[in-house]
Design an enzyme around this catalytic site. Structure first.
Site, PDB file in Angstrom:
ATOM      1  N   ASP A  98      62.888  -7.672  69.385  1.00  0.00           N
ATOM      2  CA  ASP A  98      62.148  -8.913  68.718  1.00  0.00           C
ATOM      3  C   ASP A  98      63.250  -9.252  67.615  1.00  0.00           C
ATOM      4  OD1 ASP A  98      60.116 -10.308  67.490  1.00  0.00           O
ATOM      5  OD2 ASP A  98      59.414  -8.681  66.145  1.00  0.00           O
ATOM      6  N   ASP A 100      62.668 -11.577  64.057  1.00  0.00           N
ATOM      7  CA  ASP A 100      61.728 -12.278  63.416  1.00  0.00           C
ATOM      8  C   ASP A 100      62.517 -12.982  62.271  1.00  0.00           C
ATOM      9  OD1 ASP A 100      59.642 -13.169  61.647  1.00  0.00           O
ATOM     10  OD2 ASP A 100      58.456 -11.160  62.251  1.00  0.00           O
ATOM     11  N   ASP A 297      64.221  -6.073  65.248  1.00  0.00           N
ATOM     12  CA  ASP A 297      63.188  -5.197  64.735  1.00  0.00           C
ATOM     13  C   ASP A 297      63.145  -3.941  65.510  1.00  0.00           C
ATOM     14  OD1 ASP A 297      60.859  -4.044  63.578  1.00  0.00           O
ATOM     15  OD2 ASP A 297      59.595  -5.778  63.877  1.00  0.00           O
TER      16      ASP A 297
END
Length: 394
Positions: A98, A100, A297
């Site tokens: 992930d 972000d 992440d």
């Protein structure tokens, strides 16, 4: 979010789902499914521990309930609908990354526009894919725009499916170059019959450091001596004397540096190599070379039970589509155009904007003061989903 706004968004999400056919992930019936409904108030409620059997037909569920967010598990279970994780019977899990935009180094969400954050996140995605392709040779990968602030990458190679959390953390540490042993990038090798300390140039972080070293040396060779001296002294640990030594080595032993021989030129070249290595992996050292790590992440990757957004669904915090992307589409993909649902682009609606706002969406820029405005529906949905506007009666 006011009741009128919530009802309007749920109705338009329902219309969207009535007009699309969505592809399920592999082994969809062995995955846990979750969703967040359009509840009143400021909080949200996650409804999870459901299987496809519990939901019934997924397409029908989405068209009738039109939830605010939709998720499925990275993991595959024997009984995905069991109410306790311990009873689900974990079998395997995708390796999920992930990215972000809110968490990227050097990006201040308060001072950076949404479009700029997404652009920076796309750059980080390309670095991540380079690492996954070149250093791990993964072949079964799926790239997804999250519909919000970033991207997901799903790796489904058989070799990663049964990795536990600690093994996945080792992959995270490598990608983020956490506690990377810079000395470990150097090996002792026989060069013309003589043992030499040589940079590992065949692959991994050694190859990246070597490529950056060669680029840096090429720049030095194009400069006059004074500029080259100044450039070298921008790096940590290099003063005037060490810079003179390095320039001498660059002139006298270019082939040795090309081979990654860290002993060519003595301690000066070794200091240069260490400085370039620190910059390559993102350690402060003059700031000349962009770090080649990817700021993924960690909790998402190491969580073997993680719920992740369902591609094709709508993101309830933006009204944008969660988009599955082919590699060939990445270069031209603009989330603020390509993730806008076509269903929301054919009319205008009235909204009450809470505070002045500006941005870009659907190929057009907008600047709105606080108050009532008639805007393209996709802009209105975007602002309402983000809590920046409320729906008003027309």
């Amino acid at each position: 979010m006011e009741g009128r706004t919530r009802r309007y968004l749920q109705g338009r999400f329902r219309d969207y789902y009535r007009g699309v056919d969505l592809d399920l992930p592999p082994a969809a019936d062995r995955r846990e499914w979750g969703h967040i409904p359009w509840t009143s108030g400021t909080g949200t409620t996650m409804i999870r521990h459901q299987s496809l059997l519990d939901l019934g037909d997924l397409a029908t569920f989405l068209r009738e309930d039109a939830p605010r967010h939709v998720y499925f598990s990275a993991a595959r279970f024997r009984d995905p609908g069991a109410s306790r994780m311990a009873d689900k019977g974990w079998e395997s899990a995708d390796l999920v990354f992930d990215l972000d935009a809110d968490h990227l180094p050097g990006v201040d969400p308060e001072a950076t526009s949404y479009a700029e954050m997404l652009s920076a996140c796309k750059d980080a995605l390309l670095r991540l894919l380079d690492l996954l392709d070149d250093d791990f040779a993964f072949t079964d990968t799926e790239v997804v725009f999250s519909g919000g602030r970033g991207y997901h990458v799903h790796v489904r190679d058989e070799g990663v499916a049964e990795l536990d959390s600690e093994e996945r953390r080792e992959i995270v540490d490598y990608i983020r170059a956490n506690d990377l042993d810079l000395d470990g990038l150097i090996e002792t090798r026989a060069v013309e019959g003589t043992p030499r300390r040589v940079l590992r140039t065949e692959g991994g972080w050694g190859r990246r450091v070597h490529e950056n070293l060669l680029d840096y040396v090429a720049e030095l060779q194009e400069m006059d001596e004074d500029d080259a001296m100044d450039r070298l002294q921008e790096l940590d640990g290099i003063g005037e004397g060490r810079a003179t030594t390095i320039l001498g080595a660059v002139e006298a032993n270019p082939d040795a540096i090309q081979r990654g021989n860290v002993e060519a030129g003595g301690p000066g070249v070794r200091t240069l190599l260490q400085a370039i290595a620190r910059e390559t992996v993102g350690v402060e050292s003059g700031g000349r070379i962009d770090a080649e790590t990817a700021p993924i992440d960690e909790p998402v990757t190491t969580d073997t039970n993680r719920l992740i957004r369902f591609p094709g669904s709508l993101h309830g915090g933006s009204g944008l589509r969660v988009v599955r992307l082919d590699r060939g589409e990445l270069a031209d993909f603009d989330p603020l155009v390509d993730a806008v649902p076509a269903r929301f682009t054919d009319r205008e609606i009235a909204v009450e904007v809470m505070d002045p706002v500006e941005g870009r969406l659907g190929g057009d820029s907008f600047t709105l003061s606080a108050g009532r405005h008639s805007v393209p529906e996709h802009v209105g949905v975007f602002l309402m989903a983000r809590g920046q506007a409320e729906k008003v009666q027309q």
